[in-house]
Write a protein that holds these residues in place. Structure first.
Motif, PDB file in Angstrom:
ATOM      1  N   PRO A  80       6.901  -2.699 -15.909  1.00  0.00           N
ATOM      2  CA  PRO A  80       8.154  -3.470 -15.908  1.00  0.00           C
ATOM      3  C   PRO A  80       9.398  -2.616 -15.684  1.00  0.00           C
ATOM      4  O   PRO A  80      10.349  -3.063 -15.030  1.00  0.00           O
ATOM      5  CB  PRO A  80       8.163  -4.119 -17.293  1.00  0.00           C
ATOM      6  N   GLY A  81       9.395  -1.385 -16.184  1.00  0.00           N
ATOM      7  CA  GLY A  81      10.556  -0.520 -16.000  1.00  0.00           C
ATOM      8  C   GLY A  81      10.801  -0.120 -14.555  1.00  0.00           C
ATOM      9  O   GLY A  81      11.867   0.386 -14.213  1.00  0.00           O
ATOM     10  N   GLN A  82       9.791  -0.348 -13.704  1.00  0.00           N
ATOM     11  CA  GLN A  82       9.896   0.015 -12.289  1.00  0.00           C
ATOM     12  C   GLN A  82      10.382  -1.150 -11.431  1.00  0.00           C
ATOM     13  O   GLN A  82      10.473  -1.008 -10.208  1.00  0.00           O
ATOM     14  CB  GLN A  82       8.516   0.467 -11.762  1.00  0.00           C
TER      15      GLN A  82
ATOM     16  N   ALA B  40      13.826  -2.566  -4.648  1.00  0.00           N
ATOM     17  CA  ALA B  40      14.600  -1.798  -3.672  1.00  0.00           C
ATOM     18  C   ALA B  40      13.703  -1.220  -2.584  1.00  0.00           C
ATOM     19  O   ALA B  40      14.052  -1.216  -1.394  1.00  0.00           O
ATOM     20  CB  ALA B  40      15.364  -0.674  -4.383  1.00  0.00           C
ATOM     21  N   PHE B  41      12.519  -0.740  -2.976  1.00  0.00           N
ATOM     22  CA  PHE B  41      11.575  -0.189  -1.999  1.00  0.00           C
ATOM     23  C   PHE B  41      11.142  -1.264  -0.999  1.00  0.00           C
ATOM     24  O   PHE B  41      11.139  -1.036   0.216  1.00  0.00           O
ATOM     25  CB  PHE B  41      10.350   0.379  -2.724  1.00  0.00           C
ATOM     26  N   LEU B  42      10.754  -2.437  -1.504  1.00  0.00           N
ATOM     27  CA  LEU B  42      10.314  -3.517  -0.619  1.00  0.00           C
ATOM     28  C   LEU B  42      11.454  -3.986   0.277  1.00  0.00           C
ATOM     29  O   LEU B  42      11.254  -4.265   1.473  1.00  0.00           O
ATOM     30  CB  LEU B  42       9.771  -4.681  -1.443  1.00  0.00           C
ATOM     31  N   ASN B  43      12.659  -4.090  -0.289  1.00  0.00           N
ATOM     32  CA  ASN B  43      13.810  -4.497   0.530  1.00  0.00           C
ATOM     33  C   ASN B  43      14.061  -3.518   1.664  1.00  0.00           C
ATOM     34  O   ASN B  43      14.359  -3.916   2.793  1.00  0.00           O
ATOM     35  CB  ASN B  43      15.071  -4.583  -0.344  1.00  0.00           C
ATOM     36  N   GLU B  44      13.943  -2.223   1.357  1.00  0.00           N
ATOM     37  CA  GLU B  44      14.185  -1.210   2.391  1.00  0.00           C
ATOM     38  C   GLU B  44      13.065  -1.205   3.427  1.00  0.00           C
ATOM     39  O   GLU B  44      13.315  -1.139   4.627  1.00  0.00           O
ATOM     40  CB  GLU B  44      14.314   0.163   1.743  1.00  0.00           C
TER      41      GLU B  44
ATOM     42  N   ILE C 194       0.838  -1.206   0.000  1.00  0.00           N
ATOM     43  CA  ILE C 194       0.000   0.000   0.000  1.00  0.00           C
ATOM     44  C   ILE C 194       0.871   1.253   0.000  1.00  0.00           C
ATOM     45  O   ILE C 194       0.617   2.214  -0.742  1.00  0.00           O
ATOM     46  CB  ILE C 194      -0.946  -0.016   1.220  1.00  0.00           C
ATOM     47  N   ALA C 195       1.937   1.238   0.799  1.00  0.00           N
ATOM     48  CA  ALA C 195       2.845   2.393   0.821  1.00  0.00           C
ATOM     49  C   ALA C 195       3.509   2.579  -0.537  1.00  0.00           C
ATOM     50  O   ALA C 195       3.689   3.717  -0.999  1.00  0.00           O
ATOM     51  CB  ALA C 195       3.906   2.193   1.912  1.00  0.00           C
ATOM     52  N   GLY C 196       3.842   1.469  -1.200  1.00  0.00           N
ATOM     53  CA  GLY C 196       4.436   1.564  -2.534  1.00  0.00           C
ATOM     54  C   GLY C 196       3.476   2.138  -3.555  1.00  0.00           C
ATOM     55  O   GLY C 196       3.872   2.916  -4.435  1.00  0.00           O
ATOM     56  N   ARG C 197       2.212   1.772  -3.448  1.00  0.00           N
ATOM     57  CA  ARG C 197       1.217   2.336  -4.364  1.00  0.00           C
ATOM     58  C   ARG C 197       1.029   3.825  -4.095  1.00  0.00           C
ATOM     59  O   ARG C 197       0.927   4.635  -5.027  1.00  0.00           O
ATOM     60  CB  ARG C 197      -0.115   1.606  -4.211  1.00  0.00           C
ATOM     61  N   GLN C 198       0.998   4.191  -2.813  1.00  0.00           N
ATOM     62  CA  GLN C 198       0.819   5.604  -2.473  1.00  0.00           C
ATOM     63  C   GLN C 198       1.992   6.453  -2.943  1.00  0.00           C
ATOM     64  O   GLN C 198       1.826   7.643  -3.242  1.00  0.00           O
ATOM     65  CB  GLN C 198       0.632   5.748  -0.959  1.00  0.00           C
ATOM     66  N   SER C 199       3.161   5.826  -3.043  1.00  0.00           N
ATOM     67  CA  SER C 199       4.343   6.577  -3.504  1.00  0.00           C
ATOM     68  C   SER C 199       4.471   6.577  -5.021  1.00  0.00           C
ATOM     69  O   SER C 199       5.391   7.201  -5.560  1.00  0.00           O
ATOM     70  CB  SER C 199       5.613   5.977  -2.884  1.00  0.00           C
ATOM     71  N   GLY C 200       3.574   5.857  -5.720  1.00  0.00           N
ATOM     72  CA  GLY C 200       3.575   5.853  -7.167  1.00  0.00           C
ATOM     73  C   GLY C 200       4.346   4.724  -7.812  1.00  0.00           C
ATOM     74  O   GLY C 200       4.387   4.626  -9.046  1.00  0.00           O
ATOM     75  N   LEU C 201       4.952   3.833  -7.028  1.00  0.00           N
ATOM     76  CA  LEU C 201       5.714   2.725  -7.597  1.00  0.00           C
ATOM     77  C   LEU C 201       4.801   1.656  -8.188  1.00  0.00           C
ATOM     78  O   LEU C 201       5.109   1.064  -9.220  1.00  0.00           O
ATOM     79  CB  LEU C 201       6.618   2.097  -6.536  1.00  0.00           C
ATOM     80  N   PHE C 202       3.693   1.388  -7.503  1.00  0.00           N
ATOM     81  CA  PHE C 202       2.730   0.403  -7.972  1.00  0.00           C
ATOM     82  C   PHE C 202       1.571   1.104  -8.671  1.00  0.00           C
ATOM     83  O   PHE C 202       1.120   2.172  -8.244  1.00  0.00           O
ATOM     84  CB  PHE C 202       2.174  -0.422  -6.804  1.00  0.00           C
ATOM     85  N   GLU C 203       1.086   0.490  -9.738  1.00  0.00           N
ATOM     86  CA  GLU C 203      -0.120   0.981 -10.395  1.00  0.00           C
ATOM     87  C   GLU C 203      -1.340   0.682  -9.535  1.00  0.00           C
ATOM     88  O   GLU C 203      -2.233   1.509  -9.382  1.00  0.00           O
ATOM     89  CB  GLU C 203      -0.272   0.319 -11.772  1.00  0.00           C
ATOM     90  N   THR C 204      -1.395  -0.532  -9.014  1.00  0.00           N
ATOM     91  CA  THR C 204      -2.438  -0.944  -8.062  1.00  0.00           C
ATOM     92  C   THR C 204      -1.757  -1.726  -6.956  1.00  0.00           C
ATOM     93  O   THR C 204      -0.667  -2.280  -7.152  1.00  0.00           O
ATOM     94  CB  THR C 204      -3.495  -1.844  -8.733  1.00  0.00           C
TER      95      THR C 204
END
Length: 598
Positions: free
Chosen positions: A454-456, A462-466, A430-440
């Protein structure tokens, strides 16, 4: 004899096993021996049963209700759920007026069960009801504007979303001015809920019910209870019989187990009572599916999770998305049998597709583990979106790391993730989507769904690892907690039946596991159509003989250990279960792990 060792009070390696065949440490489950003895004496139970209860955190006061969980004692007033009264009022109004209702569901087991429950409940009360389940590949998860608009165009004046809808703000706006919407969901909610008549969800940020571990079918059952109460108050049943809501508990039990809800408290009552309903064989769809799955014993949590659940899930993964719901809502035994056979065939096809993806995913996962990634992100061209969640679960089990698996198609990576205890994957997505990394993206602590460009991919990883860096501190394989030592002569059907009194077992209430030290495999072979099960006959050093079975053992170190021990002594651990066949009850060990004996 059984031995619940003193070491359970002080963690230590079991029989010195620091790395089993599956790479696990074996540890004793901790418990208070005095509490266990007090439970056994107070309730006139074998001491073993009392000790097992104490090791699961059950105290003396809670023990009676734990052994006999009832809805009368454990079901709260449905009104504790925010918006429940508004939902019940709107549902009751639809019943009184005979309004056309559309039930919009999800394609997994919980969605199928919740949809069938609401469909049957409203239909019995006289509402014209239809259902809608989106196509996973074409429409994705949850309500979409086109589907909602189509339901309204067909005349629905009330749309009930089950197991979905809590985040569908845009899609549900398609019903404005045409139909009212009631949401019965349980997925994690972030921020304001949609502008609907009622949004019942124990995981709403502003809901203080404390029922966040309910599945959607359980929320639907409580909505049925509240609606029935509302209709009773208005005199609706003065000249007609009330529906028997308890007959719907088999659906709640099936959903609770398959959605991996903790089998404690209210959920334990739902599953215990639901299994009794299922054992009566009154629902043609479930009866037919049990026959097709060749289930011989009385229904158990294992039956729900490993025989029924995968077949119902298969329809939403790679088949007709609403086939599972239609089966559960079917009253014609002939039609139900035909649908059950179709589900079984679809499930076999799903297993083939899953096997193809799994081999590639394991190879990529091993490389990421060696590279030190806390989170595994596995992406493959053409990986079927219907199996990525299952594959994520299998990879997570092997490597003990939160795992996300996605398939590439049409310029988008769509996938599912599965996590381990203590690592909240849903919040990270959810945090990744809110930051724009995920489309959904969304989900809960143990599971999530997502999509990204795919380009992301590298940025997403890296986001999930952190975000979940603490997962790097997890051992390579999860520790296995054992409850005691068991000698072969003591592994009797009577003991297995005593242990079964603690069921149903599942998430949050694990089945007791025992270690059989220094046993020898007298004979072992493969059984089943695909040879996925290893059957062995064990001999103890002090005598005795016991049958053992190991499932999902097509390959791997545990299968190798059982099939090729060549008479060497082994430590084997697993669950002791009673099995009835041709009028006789025998015990068998369901092997979970093993290690060579020193």
């Amino acid at each position: 004899m059984t031995d619940l060792p003193a070491e359970v009070a002080a963690p230590g390696l079991v029989l010195g096993v620091a790395r089993s065949a599956l790479g696990r440490r074996w540890l004793w489950r901790q418990g208070d021996a005095r509490t266990g003895l007090a439970i056994a004496q107070r309730l006139d139970l074998p001491e073993l049963v009392g000790q097992l209860m104490a090791a699961r955190g059950i105290d003396l006061e809670a023990a009676p209700l734990f052994l006999e969980p009832t809805l009368r004692a454990l079901l709260p007033d449905p009104s504790v759920l925010l918006d429940m009264d508004r939902a019940a009022e709107r549902l009751a109004a639809a019943v009184r007026r005979g309004e056309p209702v559309a039930v919009f569901g999800d394609y997994d087991v919980d969605g199928a069960c919740a949809g069938a429950l609401m469909l049957r409940f409203l239909r019995e009360l006289g509402c014209p009801v239809r259902h809608y389940v989106p196509d996973r590949l074409k429409e994705g998860y949850g309500p979409n504007p086109a589907a909602i608009a189509a339901l309204c165009a067909e005349g629905a004046t009330l749309v009930v979303c089950v197991d979905c809808g809590i985040a569908a703000h845009e899609a549900l706006r398609a019903a404005e001015g045409r139909a009212d919407v009631v949401v019965l969901d349980h997925h994690k909610a972030e921020g304001p809920v949609p502008a609907v008549v009622a949004a019942v969800n124990p995981n709403r940020l502003d809901c203080g019910s404390g029922l966040r571990h309910l599945c959607a079918a359980a929320v639907g059952f409580m909505a049925a209870v509240a609606t029935l109460r509302e209709l009773r108050r208005s005199g609706f049943f003065s000249g007609r019989p009330e529906p028997r809501l308890l007959d719907l508990l088999d659906l709640v039990a099936l959903a609770t187990v398959c959605d991996v809800m903790p089998l404690t408290g209210l959920n334990r009552a739902f599953v215990t009572q639901g299994l009794k309903v299922m054992a009566r064989g009154a629902r043609p769809g479930i009866a037919a599916l049990l026959e097709v799955a060749q289930a011989r014993d009385a229904p158990s949590a294992y039956t729900l999770g490993f025989l029924l659940g995968p077949r119902i899930n298969a329809s939403g993964r790679i088949g007709e998305p609403d086939l599972g719901l239609r089966l559960l809502a079917c009253d014609d035994p002939v039609e139900a049998r035909a649908m059950a056979e179709r589900l079984d065939a679809v499930n076999r096809r799903r297993q083939e597709v899953e096997g193809e993806v799994l081999a590639a995913a394991f190879a990529e996962a091993e490389a990421q583990v060696e590279a030190g990634h806390p989170v595994l992100l596995l992406v493959g061209e053409g990986w079927h979106p219907g199996v990525v969640g299952i594959v994520a679960g299998r990879v997570k089990e092997r490597f003990n790391r939160p795992t996300c698996v996605a398939g590439l198609a049409d310029g988008l990576a769509k996938g599912s993730g599965r996590s381990v205890p203590g690592v909240d994957l849903g919040a990270a997505v959810i945090a990744g989507r809110q930051s724009g990394l995920f489309e959904t993206g969304g989900g809960h602590a143990m599971a999530a769904g997502f999509s990204f460009r795919p380009g992301q991919r590298e940025r997403v990883h890296a986001f999930l690892n952190e975000r979940l860096a603490h997962a790097a501190d997890l051992p390579a394989s999860a520790d296995l907690l054992l409850d005691g030592t068991l000698l072969v002569p003591a592994a009797t059907a009577a003991l297995a039946e005593q242990i079964a009194r603690l069921g149903p077992f599942g998430a949050g209430h694990e089945e007791p596991l025992f270690v059989l030290p220094r046993v020898r495999v007298a004979r072992a072979d493969r059984v089943g159509k695909e040879g996925n099960t290893v059957r062995a006959f064990l001999e103890g050093e002090g005598g005795g003989r016991l049958k053992a079975v190991c499932f999902r053992a097509k390959e791997g170190p545990l299968a190798e250990l059982l099939l090729n021990s060549r008479g060497a002594p082994l430590h084997l651990c697993g669950a002791l279960r009673a099995e009835a066949w041709n009028g006789a009850v025998t015990a068998s060990l369901h092997v979970q792990d093993g290690a060579p004996a020193a």
